[in-house]
Scaffold this active site. Structure first.
Site, PDB file in Angstrom:
ATOM      1  N   ASP A  56       0.819  -1.215   0.000  1.00 14.03           N
ATOM      2  CA  ASP A  56       0.000   0.000   0.000  1.00 14.03           C
ATOM      3  C   ASP A  56       0.851   1.263   0.000  1.00 14.03           C
ATOM      4  OD1 ASP A  56       0.647   0.605   2.816  1.00 14.03           O
ATOM      5  OD2 ASP A  56      -0.727  -1.030   3.309  1.00 14.03           O
ATOM      6  N   ASP A  79       6.123  -5.996   6.835  1.00 15.47           N
ATOM      7  CA  ASP A  79       4.722  -5.563   6.805  1.00 15.47           C
ATOM      8  C   ASP A  79       3.931  -6.602   6.008  1.00 15.47           C
ATOM      9  OD1 ASP A  79       2.388  -4.121   6.964  1.00 15.47           O
ATOM     10  OD2 ASP A  79       2.945  -2.667   5.431  1.00 15.47           O
TER      11      ASP A  79
END
Length: 300
Positions: free
Chosen positions: A99, A174
């Protein structure tokens, strides 16, 4: 746009995150004003929708990854706790984070010379840049970035015991939650690969996928798994409304046992602090302070 009633995670206009393994007997829900995107990539189901409170919401395989409203609480903490736990991070590796939020935060550090980002699903990058542009905020165009579209686990395997010029000062994992292929990112072998990819005094941080309200035993076991590899391992957390129970744990490690991970090793300038919404030196340290009952289990 897709009709709300046609999507498996949406019923009667409500998105529902349900996981009987991670949080049995409960669910996280929010209304869906409109679906912006829905399809399956090569690797996962991707859903992006609008909510009147949280703005644009990114969901992968039925699990909320981020929203416009509260994303900074996660992105800033997983990034800056690790970055400020190191005295002078020049080379940074991001595993996952398609993202672009972690990349955006890493790019704020002027001391960083090289950023390597490894993301397996290019669709997440493309869709986030289109529907959630504030997350990366132009960071994908940073000249320090080396973007690699491949599996993070294999990328680390290929580094192995290579020369120091290929290793990193900070590694930020992540990844998705530990289900399916992502399960490998929470096992002892993965921590060994992380250690091999670190420079001396290097720092690693990863999301734990859980918090102390949901699964204390899991957090205890995960921390102990990391401790088998890293002499310096700590647990901390951040508060994010759209994550289950409003909280997410982070595992922080270093191959230097003498670094106090709960204390920033660099001073943050007034200019740097002005760019942040959540992280500050005080919350860095306080994030490691746990309630008594949770501390006894996780840190025993």
């Amino acid at each position: 746009m897709v009709n709300n009633s046609q999507h498996p995670y949406i019923k009667d206009g409500w998105f529902r995150e349900i996981n009987d393994k991670s949080f049995p007997g409960q669910a996280f829900t929010m209304t869906v004003d409109s679906i912006l995107y829905e399809a399956r990539s090569e690797f996962q189901d991707i859903l992006i929708f609008r909510n009147k409170v949280y703005g644009t919401v990114l969901v992968l395989d039925g699990i909320v990854q981020c929203t416009e409203f509260d994303e900074f609480a996660y992105q800033e903490m997983i990034t800056h706790i690790a970055m400020f736990a190191h005295s002078n991070p020049k080379r940074v590796l991001i595993i996952g984070g398609g993202d672009g939020g972690v990349l955006r935060e890493v790019a704020k550090h002027s001391c960083v010379e090289d950023i390597t980002m490894v993301e397996i699903d290019s669709s997440v990058i493309e869709l986030s840049r289109k529907f959630l542009p504030t997350l990366s905020n132009g960071a994908f165009d940073d000249e320090r970035l080396d973007l690699k579209l491949c599996d993070g686990f294999k990328f680390l395997q290929d580094i192995g015991a290579s020369d120091v010029h290929k290793k990193f000062d900070v590694i930020i994992t992540d990844s998705s939650d530990p289900e399916g292929p992502a399960e490998a990112f929470f096992q002892e072998r993965y921590f060994e690969l992380l250690k091999d990819a670190l420079n001396p005094n290097g720092v690693v941080i990863m999301q734990s996928s859980e918090n102390f309200w949901l699964n204390l035993k899991y957090l205890h076991d995960l921390k102990n798994t990391a401790k088998k590899v890293f002499p310096n391992t700590e647990y901390c957390y951040t508060m994010v409304p759209t994550y289950t129970s409003g909280q997410l744990g982070l595992i922080v490690c270093s191959n230097n046992a003498n670094i106090p991970l709960n204390i920033p090793q660099r001073k943050i300038s007034e200019q740097e602090q002005g760019k942040l919404k959540y992280y500050n030196p005080q919350i860095h340290s306080s994030a490691f302070v746990l309630p008594t009952w949770a501390d006894k289990v996780i840190n025993e």
